[in-house]
Design a protein around this motif. Structure first.
Motif, PDB file in Angstrom:
ATOM      1  N   ASP A 148      30.010  33.116  42.018  1.00  0.00           N
ATOM      2  CA  ASP A 148      30.047  34.255  41.095  1.00  0.00           C
ATOM      3  C   ASP A 148      29.131  34.015  39.895  1.00  0.00           C
ATOM      4  O   ASP A 148      28.383  34.907  39.466  1.00  0.00           O
ATOM      5  N   LYS A 149      29.191  32.815  39.367  1.00  0.00           N
ATOM      6  CA  LYS A 149      28.397  32.487  38.186  1.00  0.00           C
ATOM      7  C   LYS A 149      26.899  32.536  38.492  1.00  0.00           C
ATOM      8  O   LYS A 149      26.103  33.111  37.732  1.00  0.00           O
ATOM      9  N   GLU A 203      24.799  45.912  43.744  1.00  0.00           N
ATOM     10  CA  GLU A 203      23.868  45.517  42.688  1.00  0.00           C
ATOM     11  C   GLU A 203      22.631  44.825  43.257  1.00  0.00           C
ATOM     12  O   GLU A 203      21.502  45.048  42.778  1.00  0.00           O
ATOM     13  N   ASP A 261      30.744  45.307  45.288  1.00  0.00           N
ATOM     14  CA  ASP A 261      30.046  45.601  44.036  1.00  0.00           C
ATOM     15  C   ASP A 261      28.786  44.746  43.912  1.00  0.00           C
ATOM     16  O   ASP A 261      27.731  45.232  43.480  1.00  0.00           O
ATOM     17  N   LEU A 262      28.900  43.479  44.292  1.00  0.00           N
ATOM     18  CA  LEU A 262      27.737  42.596  44.244  1.00  0.00           C
ATOM     19  C   LEU A 262      26.682  43.036  45.252  1.00  0.00           C
ATOM     20  O   LEU A 262      25.482  43.048  44.947  1.00  0.00           O
ATOM     21  N   LEU A 272      21.282  38.292  38.849  1.00  0.00           N
ATOM     22  CA  LEU A 272      21.134  39.699  38.524  1.00  0.00           C
ATOM     23  C   LEU A 272      20.629  39.909  37.099  1.00  0.00           C
ATOM     24  O   LEU A 272      20.015  40.932  36.798  1.00  0.00           O
ATOM     25  N   GLU A 273      20.882  38.947  36.227  1.00  0.00           N
ATOM     26  CA  GLU A 273      20.406  39.031  34.843  1.00  0.00           C
ATOM     27  C   GLU A 273      18.944  38.601  34.706  1.00  0.00           C
ATOM     28  O   GLU A 273      18.323  38.826  33.669  1.00  0.00           O
ATOM     29  N   ASP A 306      32.316  41.109  48.576  1.00  0.00           N
ATOM     30  CA  ASP A 306      32.150  41.651  47.226  1.00  0.00           C
ATOM     31  C   ASP A 306      31.186  42.830  47.304  1.00  0.00           C
ATOM     32  O   ASP A 306      29.964  42.678  47.171  1.00  0.00           O
ATOM     33  N   GLY A 365      24.947  29.775  33.561  1.00  0.00           N
ATOM     34  CA  GLY A 365      24.750  29.858  35.006  1.00  0.00           C
ATOM     35  C   GLY A 365      23.387  29.383  35.445  1.00  0.00           C
ATOM     36  O   GLY A 365      22.941  29.685  36.562  1.00  0.00           O
ATOM     37  N   SER A 412      25.366  34.105  41.039  1.00  0.00           N
ATOM     38  CA  SER A 412      24.945  35.455  41.423  1.00  0.00           C
ATOM     39  C   SER A 412      24.799  36.357  40.201  1.00  0.00           C
ATOM     40  O   SER A 412      23.855  37.149  40.112  1.00  0.00           O
ATOM     41  N   THR A 413      25.737  36.227  39.261  1.00  0.00           N
ATOM     42  CA  THR A 413      25.630  36.991  38.015  1.00  0.00           C
ATOM     43  C   THR A 413      24.358  36.628  37.271  1.00  0.00           C
ATOM     44  O   THR A 413      23.639  37.506  36.763  1.00  0.00           O
ATOM     45  N   ARG A 414      24.055  35.349  37.228  1.00  0.00           N
ATOM     46  CA  ARG A 414      22.836  34.901  36.541  1.00  0.00           C
ATOM     47  C   ARG A 414      21.596  35.452  37.231  1.00  0.00           C
ATOM     48  O   ARG A 414      20.625  35.833  36.563  1.00  0.00           O
TER      49      ARG A 414
END
Length: 360
Positions: A31-32, A76, A72-73, A38-39, A70, A316, A34-36
């Motif tokens: 999660d950490k 995105e 939502d992921l 997308l940023e 997921d 991340g 993948s979030t990074r």
């Protein structure tokens, strides 16, 4: 007997790959990372499109989203890709080099997940063009083509991920055995030509150094190919031989702390995260699929994963990642390589390890 051994390995592997501390929980780490991703902004080759390191990270994040269901992921990650069909179309890499062609693995992965024909139409030509000789091909490229290999063959260890990943994906989406045959044939060529007696690989024939990430491309490439290759494929025994030889040597060079160094056999060099993650991935895959003895390699894989995780910072970003590195016959050159924080060369194999740990 083989099935019984695999089942035994799976049971033992669950012991080694379960019950991690909170900070090392694969889902939390995934999660950490993948979030990074997308940023993050795109990593580019200047005017030659999206960089392969970003493709590798994106590919890993897609698989993570699929494994964890997921949606939502997934949405995105697809939204980020959709821009390449119009606003960011100029960022599509031209199919002119092994590093650019591997981009095709990404839309082919998206096609597998969505069955959206646009992804297939975009991705498949990247796989096909690796075996279509361009009019401006040089003498060496023509030579490889005439021998039945990709004209993009260079005998650089990176190629055994860059070629095999897109050919494997083309095989999965089409079912056409020519794609998996191409990947296996290339891998055997590289093993025969450049694997050293100790199972490892020099950065290049004229650069006698065991650079970690370079060897990592081979380790991951062999593991992924063995996963996809039919059990009765003629090239499977040779690839398995090369893989097992490499894994044995890597285990011998793993540091007491669990990492591998920037140059694998140099104890005074610094621990390097991208190569470590790639070797860890190859160990996890081998244990889970019964290619490696679980009681011997399971603890090594677990130790490596636990050693890797603290190199992820609060944002991340993976730290201590060797920058993109061309060959050079100079040991100090490898020691002095910059280590950019959050480089996709490191983010990608960390996500691959997450996926390998999560897969049943």
């Amino acid at each position: 007997m083989a099935v019984a051994l695999l089942l035994t390995n799976i049971c033992v592997a669950q012991n080694y790959f379960d019950d991690f501390p909170v900070m090392a929980n694969p889902k939390t780490v995934g999660d950490k990372l993948s979030t990074r991703f997308l940023e993050s902004k795109h990593q580019l080759y200047g005017d030659r499109g999206i960089h392969y390191a970003e493709v590798c990270t994106w590919y890993g994040a897609l698989k993570f989203a699929e494994l964890t269901d997921d949606q939502d992921l997934v949405k995105e990650l697809r939204t980020r890709f959709e821009l390449l069909f119009h606003i960011e179309k100029d960022l599509l890499p031209p199919p002119i080099h092994v590093d650019q062609n591997m981009f095709g693995s990404l839309p082919l992965r998206l096609y597998t997940m969505t069955k959206d024909e646009r992804y297939l139409e975009l991705g498949l030509p990247y796989a096909d063009s690796q075996w279509i000789l361009p009019p401006n091909a040089n003498e060496e490229e023509r030579k490889w083509h005439e021998k039945g290999f990709s004209w993009q063959t260079r005998l650089w260890i990176d190629d055994m991920y860059m070629i095999t990943v897109v050919q494997n994906q083309a095989y999965k989406v089409t079912g056409d055995p020519k794609y998996i045959d191409r990947a296996a044939n290339e891998m055997v060529l590289y093993l025969d030509e450049i694997q050293r007696p100790n199972g490892l690989f020099y950065h290049a024939p004229d650069v006698p150094y065991y650079w970690a990430r370079g060897n990592g491309w081979m380790a991951v490439g062999m593991a992924d190919l063995l996963y996809d290759l039919p059990e009765n494929h003629k090239d499977r025994p040779r690839i398995m031989e090369g893989y097992l030889a490499m894994m044995k040597s890597l285990k011998a060079y793993q540091s007491p702390g669990g990492m591998w160094n920037q140059l694998i056999d140099e104890p005074d060099f610094w621990p390097e995260t991208s190569g470590t993650a790639m070797f860890t991935y190859a160990f996890i895959m081998g244990v889970k699929h019964g290619w490696l003895d679980a009681e011997e390699y399971g603890p090594a894989a677990r130790q490596a994963w636990l050693a890797m995780v603290p190199y992820i910072d609060e944002q991340g970003n993976v730290t201590e990642v060797c920058i993109g590195t061309g060959k050079k016959n100079d040991k100090q050159y490898y020691y002095d390589r910059p280590r950019p924080v959050g480089d996709f060369h490191g983010q990608a194999p960390y996500i691959w390890c997450v996926n390998a740990l999560l897969e049943k």
